[in-house]
Design a protein around this motif. Structure first.
Motif, PDB file in Angstrom:
ATOM      1  N   GLU A  26       0.830  -1.205   0.000  1.00 28.36           N
ATOM      2  CA  GLU A  26       0.000   0.000   0.000  1.00 28.36           C
ATOM      3  C   GLU A  26       0.867   1.259   0.000  1.00 28.36           C
ATOM      4  O   GLU A  26       0.473   2.286  -0.544  1.00 28.36           O
ATOM      5  N   SER A  27       2.051   1.155   0.612  1.00 28.12           N
ATOM      6  CA  SER A  27       2.931   2.312   0.766  1.00 28.12           C
ATOM      7  C   SER A  27       3.967   2.423  -0.346  1.00 28.12           C
ATOM      8  O   SER A  27       4.718   3.393  -0.397  1.00 28.12           O
ATOM      9  N   ASP A  28       4.026   1.406  -1.178  1.00 35.10           N
ATOM     10  CA  ASP A  28       4.987   1.378  -2.281  1.00 35.10           C
ATOM     11  C   ASP A  28       6.427   1.478  -1.769  1.00 35.10           C
ATOM     12  O   ASP A  28       7.240   2.251  -2.277  1.00 35.10           O
ATOM     13  N   ILE A  29       6.701   0.706  -0.716  1.00 33.80           N
ATOM     14  CA  ILE A  29       8.072   0.589  -0.229  1.00 33.80           C
ATOM     15  C   ILE A  29       8.421  -0.900  -0.194  1.00 33.80           C
ATOM     16  O   ILE A  29       7.528  -1.737  -0.040  1.00 33.80           O
ATOM     17  N   LYS A  49       5.340   7.980   2.921  1.00 32.80           N
ATOM     18  CA  LYS A  49       4.823   6.872   2.116  1.00 32.80           C
ATOM     19  C   LYS A  49       3.937   5.948   2.956  1.00 32.80           C
ATOM     20  O   LYS A  49       2.901   5.473   2.485  1.00 32.80           O
ATOM     21  N   LEU A  50       4.348   5.694   4.186  1.00 34.45           N
ATOM     22  CA  LEU A  50       3.537   4.861   5.079  1.00 34.45           C
ATOM     23  C   LEU A  50       2.184   5.532   5.342  1.00 34.45           C
ATOM     24  O   LEU A  50       1.142   4.874   5.296  1.00 34.45           O
ATOM     25  N   CYS A  51       2.211   6.834   5.600  1.00 40.15           N
ATOM     26  CA  CYS A  51       0.962   7.565   5.830  1.00 40.15           C
ATOM     27  C   CYS A  51       0.076   7.526   4.593  1.00 40.15           C
ATOM     28  O   CYS A  51      -1.138   7.332   4.697  1.00 40.15           O
ATOM     29  N   ASP A  52       0.681   7.688   3.422  1.00 41.30           N
ATOM     30  CA  ASP A  52      -0.086   7.586   2.180  1.00 41.30           C
ATOM     31  C   ASP A  52      -0.726   6.210   2.069  1.00 41.30           C
ATOM     32  O   ASP A  52      -1.887   6.084   1.670  1.00 41.30           O
ATOM     33  N   GLY A  53       0.025   5.184   2.418  1.00 42.08           N
ATOM     34  CA  GLY A  53      -0.505   3.825   2.390  1.00 42.08           C
ATOM     35  C   GLY A  53      -1.679   3.651   3.342  1.00 42.08           C
ATOM     36  O   GLY A  53      -2.664   2.984   3.015  1.00 42.08           O
ATOM     37  N   PHE A  54      -1.575   4.249   4.508  1.00 43.59           N
ATOM     38  CA  PHE A  54      -2.661   4.180   5.493  1.00 43.59           C
ATOM     39  C   PHE A  54      -3.826   5.097   5.122  1.00 43.59           C
ATOM     40  O   PHE A  54      -4.913   4.994   5.688  1.00 43.59           O
ATOM     41  N   GLY A  55      -3.575   6.040   4.223  1.00 40.21           N
ATOM     42  CA  GLY A  55      -4.628   6.991   3.852  1.00 40.21           C
ATOM     43  C   GLY A  55      -4.800   8.094   4.875  1.00 40.21           C
ATOM     44  O   GLY A  55      -5.901   8.600   5.075  1.00 40.21           O
ATOM     45  N   ILE A  56      -3.699   8.458   5.536  1.00 36.98           N
ATOM     46  CA  ILE A  56      -3.730   9.527   6.533  1.00 36.98           C
ATOM     47  C   ILE A  56      -2.625  10.531   6.217  1.00 36.98           C
ATOM     48  O   ILE A  56      -1.720  10.244   5.428  1.00 36.98           O
ATOM     49  N   THR A  57      -2.682  11.686   6.850  1.00 43.29           N
ATOM     50  CA  THR A  57      -1.633  12.683   6.680  1.00 43.29           C
ATOM     51  C   THR A  57      -0.581  12.498   7.776  1.00 43.29           C
ATOM     52  O   THR A  57      -0.826  11.810   8.777  1.00 43.29           O
ATOM     53  N   LEU A  58       0.563  13.140   7.588  1.00 40.05           N
ATOM     54  CA  LEU A  58       1.575  13.130   8.641  1.00 40.05           C
ATOM     55  C   LEU A  58       1.016  13.757   9.918  1.00 40.05           C
ATOM     56  O   LEU A  58       1.297  13.298  11.021  1.00 40.05           O
ATOM     57  N   SER A  59       0.217  14.798   9.741  1.00 44.39           N
ATOM     58  CA  SER A  59      -0.406  15.447  10.898  1.00 44.39           C
ATOM     59  C   SER A  59      -1.296  14.463  11.650  1.00 44.39           C
ATOM     60  O   SER A  59      -1.256  14.398  12.877  1.00 44.39           O
ATOM     61  N   ASP A  60      -2.098  13.680  10.905  1.00 51.13           N
ATOM     62  CA  ASP A  60      -2.939  12.660  11.542  1.00 51.13           C
ATOM     63  C   ASP A  60      -2.076  11.667  12.316  1.00 51.13           C
ATOM     64  O   ASP A  60      -2.430  11.249  13.412  1.00 51.13           O
ATOM     65  N   PHE A  61      -0.956  11.274  11.712  1.00 53.40           N
ATOM     66  CA  PHE A  61      -0.085  10.286  12.345  1.00 53.40           C
ATOM     67  C   PHE A  61       0.414  10.761  13.705  1.00 53.40           C
ATOM     68  O   PHE A  61       0.481   9.985  14.654  1.00 53.40           O
ATOM     69  N   PHE A  62       0.738  12.049  13.775  1.00 58.37           N
ATOM     70  CA  PHE A  62       1.326  12.562  15.003  1.00 58.37           C
ATOM     71  C   PHE A  62       0.312  13.120  16.001  1.00 58.37           C
ATOM     72  O   PHE A  62       0.686  13.562  17.073  1.00 58.37           O
ATOM     73  N   GLN A  63      -0.959  13.077  15.653  1.00 60.47           N
ATOM     74  CA  GLN A  63      -1.976  13.505  16.618  1.00 60.47           C
ATOM     75  C   GLN A  63      -1.978  12.536  17.790  1.00 60.47           C
ATOM     76  O   GLN A  63      -1.882  11.328  17.604  1.00 60.47           O
TER      77      GLN A  63
END
Length: 107
Positions: free
Chosen positions: A27-30, A52-66
């Motif tokens: 999903e992350s293309d890695i 790339k991981l966030c893109d795979g999860f369908g979230i933003t970096l901001s979402d990740f760090f919330q």
């Protein structure tokens, strides 16, 4: 967020979606080997890899760090739709969004 929290959060996001690391890699293309080494050795991903991981999860970096990933203002039905959406692969997400847009056009 501490370094170990980043890896734990990736693990938690996989668990929420019932995804293997192999699926996340696709999903992350890695490369799977890159992800597997990162997770098993608890190497912190670089920002481009994390993006790339966030893109795979369908979230933003901001979402990740919330701190709080839950959305308490959502109804149970809305949260269920989001949970189901998060479990889809990229192609199925695209199809679902197109379907929903089509439903709105009928209104």
């Amino acid at each position: 967020m501490r370094d170990t929290d980043v890896i734990q959060h990736i693990q938690d996001l996989c668990k929420e979606r019932n995804w293997s690391y192999y699926r996340l890699a696709k999903e992350s293309d890695i490369p799977y080997s890159t992800l597997n080494n990162m997770m098993n050795r608890t190497n912190i991903p670089t920002i481009p890899t994390l993006q790339k991981l966030c893109d795979g999860f369908g979230i933003t970096l901001s979402d990740f760090f919330q701190d709080q990933m839950e959305h308490p203002q959502l109804t149970d039905g809305q949260q269920e739709v989001i949970d189901l959406y998060n479990r889809l692969d990229h192609e199925k997400k695209t199809v679902l969004k197109a379907y929903m847009k089509g439903l709105l056009m009928e209104l």
